[in-house]
Design a protein around this motif. Structure first.
Motif, PDB file in Angstrom:
ATOM      1  N   MET A 114       0.955  -1.191  -0.214  1.00 48.77           N
ATOM      2  CA  MET A 114       0.120   0.093   0.104  1.00 48.77           C
ATOM      3  C   MET A 114       0.978   1.304  -0.086  1.00 48.77           C
ATOM      4  SD  MET A 114      -2.760  -0.818   2.988  1.00 48.77           S
ATOM      5  CE  MET A 114      -1.625  -1.641   4.127  1.00 48.77           C
ATOM      6  N   VAL A 118      -2.709   5.498   1.556  1.00 46.24           N
ATOM      7  CA  VAL A 118      -3.918   4.539   1.589  1.00 46.24           C
ATOM      8  C   VAL A 118      -3.551   4.007   3.184  1.00 46.24           C
ATOM      9  CG1 VAL A 118      -4.606   2.201   1.107  1.00 46.24           C
ATOM     10  CG2 VAL A 118      -4.322   3.825  -0.552  1.00 46.24           C
ATOM     11  N   ARG A 121      -5.124   5.606   6.086  1.00 39.33           N
ATOM     12  CA  ARG A 121      -6.669   5.531   6.194  1.00 39.33           C
ATOM     13  C   ARG A 121      -7.151   4.201   6.276  1.00 39.33           C
ATOM     14  NH1 ARG A 121      -9.279   8.735   1.735  1.00 39.33           N
ATOM     15  NH2 ARG A 121     -10.961   8.509   3.185  1.00 39.33           N
ATOM     16  N   ILE A 122      -6.390   3.110   6.309  1.00 39.62           N
ATOM     17  CA  ILE A 122      -6.966   1.716   6.402  1.00 39.62           C
ATOM     18  C   ILE A 122      -8.093   1.521   7.510  1.00 39.62           C
ATOM     19  CG2 ILE A 122      -5.123   0.703   4.793  1.00 39.62           C
ATOM     20  CD1 ILE A 122      -3.874  -0.692   7.475  1.00 39.62           C
ATOM     21  N   THR A 129     -10.106   0.377  -0.914  1.00 43.06           N
ATOM     22  CA  THR A 129      -9.796   0.843  -2.350  1.00 43.06           C
ATOM     23  C   THR A 129     -10.131  -0.245  -3.427  1.00 43.06           C
ATOM     24  OG1 THR A 129      -7.812  -0.804  -1.974  1.00 43.06           O
ATOM     25  CG2 THR A 129      -7.677   1.629  -1.494  1.00 43.06           C
TER      26      THR A 129
END
Length: 174
Positions: A114, A118, A121-122, A129
């Motif tokens: 990632m 990204v 923000r997971i 995504t």
């Protein structure tokens, strides 16, 4: 029919995330628990799975909730491996080790990894995504880990893979 199944899955994920179910905790040997849960995971026959389960630790856990979190991480790893354009064989490594009065459970893949934006923000609910992702998987994982008085850390590099480390307090050493 495929869309119905997909919609049903989305609704089930959202309901599970919003549900505040009472947890049932008991002592489990984390290494034995991982062996049993890996045997129940689907899709592992397509990758090389290695384990190094050396903690011998017991944790106080709700096995069903923990299995849900573990399955989400493994499923994400398999999807990342599948999404990688490299022809190399997919690898999934699961390890445990002691860290003072905690056990570290590490799930590592050699998937597509990632980018930092990204990765930041997971754990946000509804962030995904994936084209058909709901975005509650890793938010649910984080919630479950925190309900177990644990913590989660994720390290990822594009085209190299991802490592998810769960940290849980131990009851004692076996």
């Amino acid at each position: 029919e495929r869309n119905i199944w997909r919609t049903t899955g989305i609704i089930e994920e959202l309901l599970e995330y919003s549900r505040q179910r009472e947890s049932v905790f008991h002592a489990i040997n984390i290494d034995d628990w991982i062996v049993r849960n890996l045997a129940e995971q689907s899709g592992l026959d397509a990758v090389e799975v290695t384990t190094s389960l050396a903690s011998g630790a017991f944790i106080y856990a709700d096995g069903e909730r923990l299995e849900q979190a573990f399955s989400n991480i493994v499923r994400n790893a398999l999807q990342a491996i599948d999404a990688k354009s490299s022809p190399s064989k997919g690898e999934l490594r699961v390890t445990t080790k002691m860290d003072g009065d905690h056990v570290l459970l590490s799930i590592t893949d050699n998937g597509n990894g990632m980018p930092p934006e990204v990765q930041r923000r997971i754990f946000e609910p509804l962030f995904s995504t994936k084209a058909f992702g709901v975005g509650v998987g890793m938010a649910l994982v984080k919630r479950v880990v925190e309900q177990h008085r644990g913590s989660i850390a994720v390290e990822s590099e594009v085209d190299q893979g991802t490592e998810v480390v769960l940290r849980f307090p131990i009851l004692n050493r076996a």
